[in-house]
Design a protein around this motif. Sequence first.
Motif, PDB file in Angstrom:
ATOM      1  N   ALA A   1      14.367   6.580   2.133  1.00  0.00           N
ATOM      2  CA  ALA A   1      14.708   6.542   3.486  1.00  0.00           C
ATOM      3  C   ALA A   1      13.785   5.671   4.049  1.00  0.00           C
ATOM      4  O   ALA A   1      14.335   4.896   5.073  1.00  0.00           O
ATOM      5  CB  ALA A   1      13.913   7.827   3.892  1.00  0.00           C
TER       6      ALA A   1
ATOM      7  N   TRP B   1      23.072   9.532  -5.846  1.00  0.00           N
ATOM      8  CA  TRP B   1      22.948   9.834  -4.601  1.00  0.00           C
ATOM      9  C   TRP B   1      23.057   8.605  -3.764  1.00  0.00           C
ATOM     10  O   TRP B   1      22.601   7.741  -4.209  1.00  0.00           O
ATOM     11  CB  TRP B   1      21.968  10.926  -3.970  1.00  0.00           C
ATOM     12  CG  TRP B   1      20.546  10.647  -4.544  1.00  0.00           C
ATOM     13  CD1 TRP B   1      19.928  10.927  -5.767  1.00  0.00           C
ATOM     14  CD2 TRP B   1      19.435  10.340  -3.685  1.00  0.00           C
ATOM     15  NE1 TRP B   1      18.737  10.638  -5.717  1.00  0.00           N
ATOM     16  CE2 TRP B   1      18.271  10.229  -4.529  1.00  0.00           C
ATOM     17  CE3 TRP B   1      19.234   9.859  -2.151  1.00  0.00           C
ATOM     18  CZ2 TRP B   1      16.930   9.853  -3.970  1.00  0.00           C
ATOM     19  CZ3 TRP B   1      18.087   9.569  -1.850  1.00  0.00           C
ATOM     20  CH2 TRP B   1      16.919   9.669  -2.482  1.00  0.00           C
TER      21      TRP B   1
ATOM     22  N   ILE C   1      13.111   2.598   2.718  1.00  0.00           N
ATOM     23  CA  ILE C   1      13.909   1.334   2.470  1.00  0.00           C
ATOM     24  C   ILE C   1      15.137   1.269   3.647  1.00  0.00           C
ATOM     25  O   ILE C   1      15.472   0.168   4.203  1.00  0.00           O
ATOM     26  CB  ILE C   1      14.439   1.235   1.053  1.00  0.00           C
ATOM     27  CG1 ILE C   1      13.319   1.181   0.235  1.00  0.00           C
ATOM     28  CG2 ILE C   1      15.611   0.420   0.859  1.00  0.00           C
ATOM     29  CD1 ILE C   1      12.597   0.008   0.065  1.00  0.00           C
ATOM     30  N   ALA C   2      15.779   2.351   3.519  1.00  0.00           N
ATOM     31  CA  ALA C   2      17.039   2.393   4.756  1.00  0.00           C
ATOM     32  C   ALA C   2      16.739   2.007   5.982  1.00  0.00           C
ATOM     33  O   ALA C   2      17.516   1.379   6.650  1.00  0.00           O
ATOM     34  CB  ALA C   2      17.701   3.670   4.389  1.00  0.00           C
ATOM     35  N   GLU C   3      15.372   2.270   6.328  1.00  0.00           N
ATOM     36  CA  GLU C   3      14.874   2.086   7.790  1.00  0.00           C
ATOM     37  C   GLU C   3      14.558   0.646   7.777  1.00  0.00           C
ATOM     38  O   GLU C   3      14.798  -0.004   8.908  1.00  0.00           O
ATOM     39  CB  GLU C   3      13.706   3.213   7.792  1.00  0.00           C
ATOM     40  CG  GLU C   3      13.218   3.180   9.185  1.00  0.00           C
ATOM     41  CD  GLU C   3      11.675   3.602   9.388  1.00  0.00           C
ATOM     42  OE1 GLU C   3      11.718   4.990   8.857  1.00  0.00           O
ATOM     43  OE2 GLU C   3      11.029   3.060   9.931  1.00  0.00           O
TER      44      GLU C   3
ATOM     45  N   PHE D   1      15.633  -1.962   5.921  1.00  0.00           N
ATOM     46  CA  PHE D   1      16.535  -2.865   5.632  1.00  0.00           C
ATOM     47  C   PHE D   1      17.448  -2.927   6.676  1.00  0.00           C
ATOM     48  O   PHE D   1      17.721  -1.971   7.409  1.00  0.00           O
ATOM     49  CB  PHE D   1      16.982  -2.623   4.190  1.00  0.00           C
ATOM     50  CG  PHE D   1      16.223  -3.156   3.246  1.00  0.00           C
ATOM     51  CD1 PHE D   1      14.846  -3.047   2.821  1.00  0.00           C
ATOM     52  CD2 PHE D   1      16.958  -3.530   1.996  1.00  0.00           C
ATOM     53  CE1 PHE D   1      14.441  -3.332   1.705  1.00  0.00           C
ATOM     54  CE2 PHE D   1      16.508  -3.962   0.790  1.00  0.00           C
ATOM     55  CZ  PHE D   1      15.177  -3.802   0.861  1.00  0.00           C
ATOM     56  N   PRO D   2      17.992  -4.193   7.000  1.00  0.00           N
ATOM     57  CA  PRO D   2      19.138  -4.243   7.979  1.00  0.00           C
ATOM     58  C   PRO D   2      20.340  -3.244   7.372  1.00  0.00           C
ATOM     59  O   PRO D   2      20.357  -3.272   6.257  1.00  0.00           O
ATOM     60  CB  PRO D   2      19.726  -5.792   7.812  1.00  0.00           C
ATOM     61  CG  PRO D   2      18.804  -6.341   6.776  1.00  0.00           C
ATOM     62  CD  PRO D   2      17.782  -5.505   6.193  1.00  0.00           C
ATOM     63  N   VAL D   3      20.795  -2.935   8.461  1.00  0.00           N
ATOM     64  CA  VAL D   3      21.949  -1.895   8.308  1.00  0.00           C
ATOM     65  C   VAL D   3      23.146  -2.825   7.597  1.00  0.00           C
ATOM     66  O   VAL D   3      23.671  -3.552   8.156  1.00  0.00           O
ATOM     67  CB  VAL D   3      22.477  -1.118   9.405  1.00  0.00           C
ATOM     68  CG1 VAL D   3      23.616  -0.553   9.220  1.00  0.00           C
ATOM     69  CG2 VAL D   3      21.256  -0.385   9.994  1.00  0.00           C
TER      70      VAL D   3
ATOM     71  N   ILE E   1      22.505   6.996   0.415  1.00  0.00           N
ATOM     72  CA  ILE E   1      22.005   7.045   1.673  1.00  0.00           C
ATOM     73  C   ILE E   1      22.818   6.408   2.710  1.00  0.00           C
ATOM     74  O   ILE E   1      23.036   4.933   2.462  1.00  0.00           O
ATOM     75  CB  ILE E   1      20.577   6.985   2.049  1.00  0.00           C
ATOM     76  CG1 ILE E   1      19.868   8.020   1.462  1.00  0.00           C
ATOM     77  CG2 ILE E   1      20.283   6.501   3.390  1.00  0.00           C
ATOM     78  CD1 ILE E   1      18.344   8.104   2.058  1.00  0.00           C
ATOM     79  N   ARG E   2      23.453   6.504   3.737  1.00  0.00           N
ATOM     80  CA  ARG E   2      24.301   5.772   4.812  1.00  0.00           C
ATOM     81  C   ARG E   2      23.330   5.375   5.458  1.00  0.00           C
ATOM     82  O   ARG E   2      22.230   5.965   5.866  1.00  0.00           O
ATOM     83  CB  ARG E   2      25.173   6.768   5.462  1.00  0.00           C
ATOM     84  CG  ARG E   2      26.150   6.276   6.239  1.00  0.00           C
ATOM     85  CD  ARG E   2      26.993   7.107   7.059  1.00  0.00           C
ATOM     86  NE  ARG E   2      27.949   7.515   6.176  1.00  0.00           N
ATOM     87  CZ  ARG E   2      29.439   6.924   6.081  1.00  0.00           C
ATOM     88  NH1 ARG E   2      29.573   5.999   6.566  1.00  0.00           N
ATOM     89  NH2 ARG E   2      30.233   7.383   5.500  1.00  0.00           N
ATOM     90  N   GLN E   3      23.341   4.087   6.068  1.00  0.00           N
ATOM     91  CA  GLN E   3      22.395   3.804   6.957  1.00  0.00           C
ATOM     92  C   GLN E   3      23.260   3.814   8.554  1.00  0.00           C
ATOM     93  O   GLN E   3      24.417   3.422   8.508  1.00  0.00           O
ATOM     94  CB  GLN E   3      22.026   2.315   6.638  1.00  0.00           C
ATOM     95  CG  GLN E   3      21.046   2.014   5.655  1.00  0.00           C
ATOM     96  CD  GLN E   3      21.024   0.532   5.247  1.00  0.00           C
ATOM     97  OE1 GLN E   3      21.965  -0.178   5.018  1.00  0.00           O
ATOM     98  NE2 GLN E   3      19.948   0.089   5.511  1.00  0.00           N
ATOM     99  N   ASP E   4      22.522   4.192   9.537  1.00  0.00           N
ATOM    100  CA  ASP E   4      23.377   4.042  10.959  1.00  0.00           C
ATOM    101  C   ASP E   4      22.746   2.684  11.587  1.00  0.00           C
ATOM    102  O   ASP E   4      21.744   2.603  11.777  1.00  0.00           O
ATOM    103  CB  ASP E   4      23.151   5.449  11.648  1.00  0.00           C
ATOM    104  CG  ASP E   4      23.719   6.571  10.637  1.00  0.00           C
ATOM    105  OD1 ASP E   4      24.720   6.517  10.414  1.00  0.00           O
ATOM    106  OD2 ASP E   4      22.949   7.390  10.418  1.00  0.00           O
ATOM    107  N   ALA E   5      23.786   2.214  12.250  1.00  0.00           N
ATOM    108  CA  ALA E   5      23.421   1.068  13.255  1.00  0.00           C
ATOM    109  C   ALA E   5      22.686   1.376  14.295  1.00  0.00           C
ATOM    110  O   ALA E   5      22.452   2.559  14.884  1.00  0.00           O
ATOM    111  CB  ALA E   5      24.848   0.409  13.337  1.00  0.00           C
TER     112      ALA E   5
END
Lengths: 279, 279, 279, 279, 279, 279
Positions: free
Chosen positions: A158, C273, A160-162, A164-166, C275-279
């Motif tokens: 989570a 699994w 990382i997803a936050e 890193f650029p989308v 994770i989708r990233q949201d813009a």
Amino acid sequence: MTTLREVQSTIEMLFPKRGAESWDAIGTTTGDPDAAVTKVLLAVDPVSSTVDEALDWGAQLLFTHHPLLLRGVTSIAEDRYKGALLARLIRGGCALHAAHTNADVVESGPTGTIFDLLGIPQGPDHRIPFEPLVDQPERGIGLVGDLPDPISLREFVAKIAEIFPVTAGGVRVAGDPEMLVQRVACCSGAGDSFLNHPLVTGADVYLTSDLRHHPASEAREQAKINGGKPALVDTAHYASEHLWLAGAAEKLAAAHPDIAVRVSTLNTDPWSWHIRQDA
Amino acid sequence: MTTLREVQSTIEMLFPKRGAESWDAIGTTTGDPDAAVTKVLLAVDPVSSTVDEALDWGAQLLFTHHPLLLRGVTSIAEDRYKGALLARLIRGGCALHAAHTNADVVESGPTGTIFDLLGIPQGPDHRIPFEPLVDQPERGIGLVGDLPDPISLREFVAKIAEIFPVTAGGVRVAGDPEMLVQRVACCSGAGDSFLNHPLVTGADVYLTSDLRHHPASEAREQAKINGGKPALVDTAHYASEHLWLAGAAEKLAAAHPDIAVRVSTLNTDPWSWHIRQDA
Amino acid sequence: MTTLREVQSTIEMLFPKRGAESWDAIGTTTGDPDAAVTKVLLAVDPVSSTVDEALDWGAQLLFTHHPLLLRGVTSIAEDRYKGALLARLIRGGCALHAAHTNADVVESGPTGTIFDLLGIPQGPDHRIPFEPLVDQPERGIGLVGDLPDPISLREFVAKIAEIFPVTAGGVRVAGDPEMLVQRVACCSGAGDSFLNHPLVTGADVYLTSDLRHHPASEAREQAKINGGKPALVDTAHYASEHLWLAGAAEKLAAAHPDIAVRVSTLNTDPWSWHIRQDA
Amino acid sequence: MTTLREVQSTIEMLFPKRGAESWDAIGTTTGDPDAAVTKVLLAVDPVSSTVDEALDWGAQLLFTHHPLLLRGVTSIAEDRYKGALLARLIRGGCALHAAHTNADVVESGPTGTIFDLLGIPQGPDHRIPFEPLVDQPERGIGLVGDLPDPISLREFVAKIAEIFPVTAGGVRVAGDPEMLVQRVACCSGAGDSFLNHPLVTGADVYLTSDLRHHPASEAREQAKINGGKPALVDTAHYASEHLWLAGAAEKLAAAHPDIAVRVSTLNTDPWSWHIRQDA
Amino acid sequence: MTTLREVQSTIEMLFPKRGAESWDAIGTTTGDPDAAVTKVLLAVDPVSSTVDEALDWGAQLLFTHHPLLLRGVTSIAEDRYKGALLARLIRGGCALHAAHTNADVVESGPTGTIFDLLGIPQGPDHRIPFEPLVDQPERGIGLVGDLPDPISLREFVAKIAEIFPVTAGGVRVAGDPEMLVQRVACCSGAGDSFLNHPLVTGADVYLTSDLRHHPASEAREQAKINGGKPALVDTAHYASEHLWLAGAAEKLAAAHPDIAVRVSTLNTDPWSWHIRQDA
Amino acid sequence: MTTLREVQSTIEMLFPKRGAESWDAIGTTTGDPDAAVTKVLLAVDPVSSTVDEALDWGAQLLFTHHPLLLRGVTSIAEDRYKGALLARLIRGGCALHAAHTNADVVESGPTGTIFDLLGIPQGPDHRIPFEPLVDQPERGIGLVGDLPDPISLREFVAKIAEIFPVTAGGVRVAGDPEMLVQRVACCSGAGDSFLNHPLVTGADVYLTSDLRHHPASEAREQAKINGGKPALVDTAHYASEHLWLAGAAEKLAAAHPDIAVRVSTLNTDPWSWHIRQDA
């Protein structure tokens, strides 16, 4: 007036050539060392969108992570995209310069920047490169280091997803979301060649990009007979190599107060959209 | 309006790509296939003087025998002369295209043109290539053929000196000036790799360029135990590859009546002067 | 009683060895040709989960797409997962056999099966392989063919997502969702080596797996100066190579009515699994 | 009585084997180490004329710069000139021995001798080799050093033409006759591989032999964007490697007062005449 | 008077060059094609004893199976035995010529002669080469064929020991002495590279030379799971390649009635004695 | 309980991995490091007879000199003998481990043991390796050392025949039986690559195995012009590599008193019988 030659010297101090792999094609791809530079645009990739941005803004230098001519070419005719980009840059008076594996190995390179953002302490006691440079063993490709505290793989991903650029593809993970991870191995960009490296197999999680089926599958099968570690976290290659540009831009600006320095915010991940499948 | 793409097609008909050696880098080095072409300059070498001439005249195409990027490059920065030439061509709107070994093998290529000027009859019965193309055995690199009548080597060399463009280095000869020569082997440009070819060792004289000490010495020593043949005649590389350009220009002009076609008269031999030693 | 040798003969008829690439390691990895076979399990990958399934069911043959020992090994010690799998298979009396590139090239292989499911007509008039076998030009790696009617890329991808087994990573796409696609190029598994193939660059969409940043980015940049085609659709490698197993199982069962044949439904994609990233 | 073995020892002291390139074939090509030696002939090339001279004079050793068998042979049959020379030497009781790159690297080798004749001071402070030997950095292939005073290129070339043995081809020059030269780079024999060496590109003039069109042209084009330096002076390969023989003969004679030592005055340049072209 | 050139032509007719392997060094190693030949000595090896024999007899040609210079040499100095032999041959006026793999492939070569002596019928229906020549498939390296009647391995080996010249090492055998053998595979000289050839693994016995531990052990282990075949019979390399010389001598003599032709009876097996160990 | 992992550690101490050649495949070929080991069988070769012996005795480890999989395999199917052996070992619960070139280099390896049996004093002053390890120059492949007193070659060979295990092929010798030998060069196993090594050409006798015709013949011809030395003594490869096993077994047993250790007495030389030829 600042010349390209002076900017080259600054880049050489920040990301010395001798840190580059022998197969790499770093340095100035096009440009006249004696030309004046007043605006520099930084980007991960030398592609049509970032070339547009540089020319539209009036930059005299596009400074990228990836070299345009990694393999030698015998033609730059304009029916090949690389030739077309070079011709546009030359007509627009904009040089192109790359710091690639020579940037990967320094403390403020892509991997080091990711470690900073993850809160892993700096310094050779806390960060060990996978492949130390012969004469500077604290620098090198890939890093392993420990998070301040163990967290679940789910929390790690989570974060990382936050950070890193989308990107359209998001983040793929192999490993139990509830497992605790503290020792992080990371190689920005394509890091499959290190999957069997002892520092990687000894880590709790390996964060890298561009993992294909066979290397990932083999690493996971081996992990299963080694207690399930390391988990694998695969991000967009673009995303993992974008974060360091802000720091590089700051350093360039500090060395050349008369130059306007900007980091491109264009996403150069080639994937434009993504479909999730539902079971 | 004629585009570069249309001129490329004409060149392909005259000097088809499949005739080129695998290591060659023929074709368009820089240029946009959709650009208009109204003036074409032909030259042996893509060097600063011929680029100047093309740009001064306003040509949109410099058509040369030698490719600028025979070996692949990973940079065209302007502190390297090739990068500087490419940048000037791009800024000046002038494409660069080479027909090299694909021109060498056709009847109207450099060697064929020399044979024409020597009065050696045309056609596959009179001219045998050293290395015939697999699918067109009458074409190929190097030619052997017979002069209409035997002449002394002295007369032969005098004729070459007269036919070929003047260069500082003149013509070097190994062989008895009074020996009679009729069977001529010729390879325009650097022909040392054929010194042991049966068609060359079976000739009276071998006319080529860029012969160095060891190949020339070995060939002469072997000639001495084979009756003194072939004599060797070594001209400037530039000189041997200039003569065919007139014919190529004519053919281009005929195919494109709306285009002005000109052959550069600049001497691109690198040697600017010469001192004779007296015994 | 049916022996492994007899099943090998059937597999050879269905997917002849001479169709395999020279670097491939198809055929029987472990097993005694004279052993009896009553149960056969088919799977994409020889991994711990499919080996468990085979042994739990009492299969004497695990028939996979991917070879376990693609590169030669000098040890099968059990602290390496491949050694551990082989030891378990040998102790459990279960052979392992792979049909890999020899399956890829036949009409009923992975790519052919995907074309069937997309409704692209069968036969050499409708399906052209990228690399035809020398002696069977209608067979070969990769296929190009036309959908019965043009559809939007969005619809095409939706169909793929529906047809293909569900994987965590879903489907990544590069291209305008509204562009119409009819000519489909497809190479099941990792197809990046064909990105510059004329049949691929001439298609509307290229469906394959395991595309990494640089090949995908370069293909997209070139596509941009060629009218935006082909779009790229990247699925899980496992997913693209699972669909043909049902047909292969049917053929094996038809040839050996006394053998129970089953296709594994385990997902062997390494990613668990996403994770989708949201813009 | 002095044996060939004793002469070999002297040659080894003067021109140690460890100075030779790995690809070189120095040492005794033919001869019996226990044979007596009373006369030694020195020459640049082992060719028919120098072999004649050695045998006519009754020499038991022909000592040359160039090795006869630089590349290995599987036949010395006498219809090949090398076989014929070897058979004549063996029948005539004359050994053949070469000091090639092991002579090039010592102070009294061909390049060092040319520097002596040009008045460039001796010693490691004044002469820097292009490629220093690892364990003797003051020795190596190629030298750069400064003339006592700058002179015009015209004067420099006139001096070379006077010092060097007369050859048919004379001396070719690229560069402005009036430019001043003081820093001289020199590599006797074929020196094209050093055209991009920093010590060469940093010199005023480069004196060497056997330069062909492409290396010379590329070096001149690069020179044009570097202020016109270095000028190129190209002499006959034979001429540049003849001058050191006198010194070597002296040293051999001093070590073996009972041996008659002579330097061949035959010109072994393969070119027998030359035609100047007039503009 | 017969010249060496004429004898070369006869040898070419008997054992054409195009039958030789690409790595081979057949033909004349030393000699003048125009020299007269009145006596020819044939031998397996060009070694000091056979050179002595040739010179003592006054032969002008030593014709051997093995080439002296199989790998190229850059020196024939006389402190190396090959140089010493060549110098002695040249001084003694004796040429050296080899027919090696070009002799192996013809019907009357070493393997064919062994088959003749074993009573295996001649002709392409009865003798199949392991590696047929492309344009003459009935010729090639190695042969398989059937004895008229099966015999015990013990009898087969006894026959070989009787037919072959006596050597110190005798004959080594792997296989049950009482097994019946009829299908014989044979490769004179060193035949280990064919141990896995289907024609060899399909034979009852493989007769060859120079088998080392690992190839022999691996072949025997594989034989054990293939019913014990083929047995291996290993003779001295010299012995297996001596028998054909008598036939070659006859053919040379028939073509040149004015030349005295003799086969050396000297044993050139390097082993001079042998100790049997008792259990 | 002792595990295989613990035995691996002992073997690593005795014969460290870093002593192995880069091409070697030492270590555990099959087996589970966590399995218990109570019986270990030592043998030169992993072949069917020694695998039978290990399984019949109930050993959990077969420890051999030769690796089974020296070259990588992509199949262990049971119609290949290596696959069949591996399957039998796995089913029988017996691991396989090899110490090959890592055993060759230590003092107690095959060559060192032969020297002990010949009475050559121990220690770096008395035994010089042909190829010393970089970091342990007293260890390495091959040894040269002096017998306490000179003896005739006949006596030396008799001693070898007595010391070495009996094999069908006995011992082959090249050299005068009456010559005196004191300096012994020895390389257990196949030692032909050292025939030109100065330590070998400087010895009185070279003891090794698997010498083929050409290397042996060339070495003998060179020996003839060097005073007849070294004589060559060629034994069965198996025989030369068996003697060290007793010492290795002792050391293993000492380290693991709870394990029964046994040396196989089976002869694994592939040759089962031999015929002497009488002149």
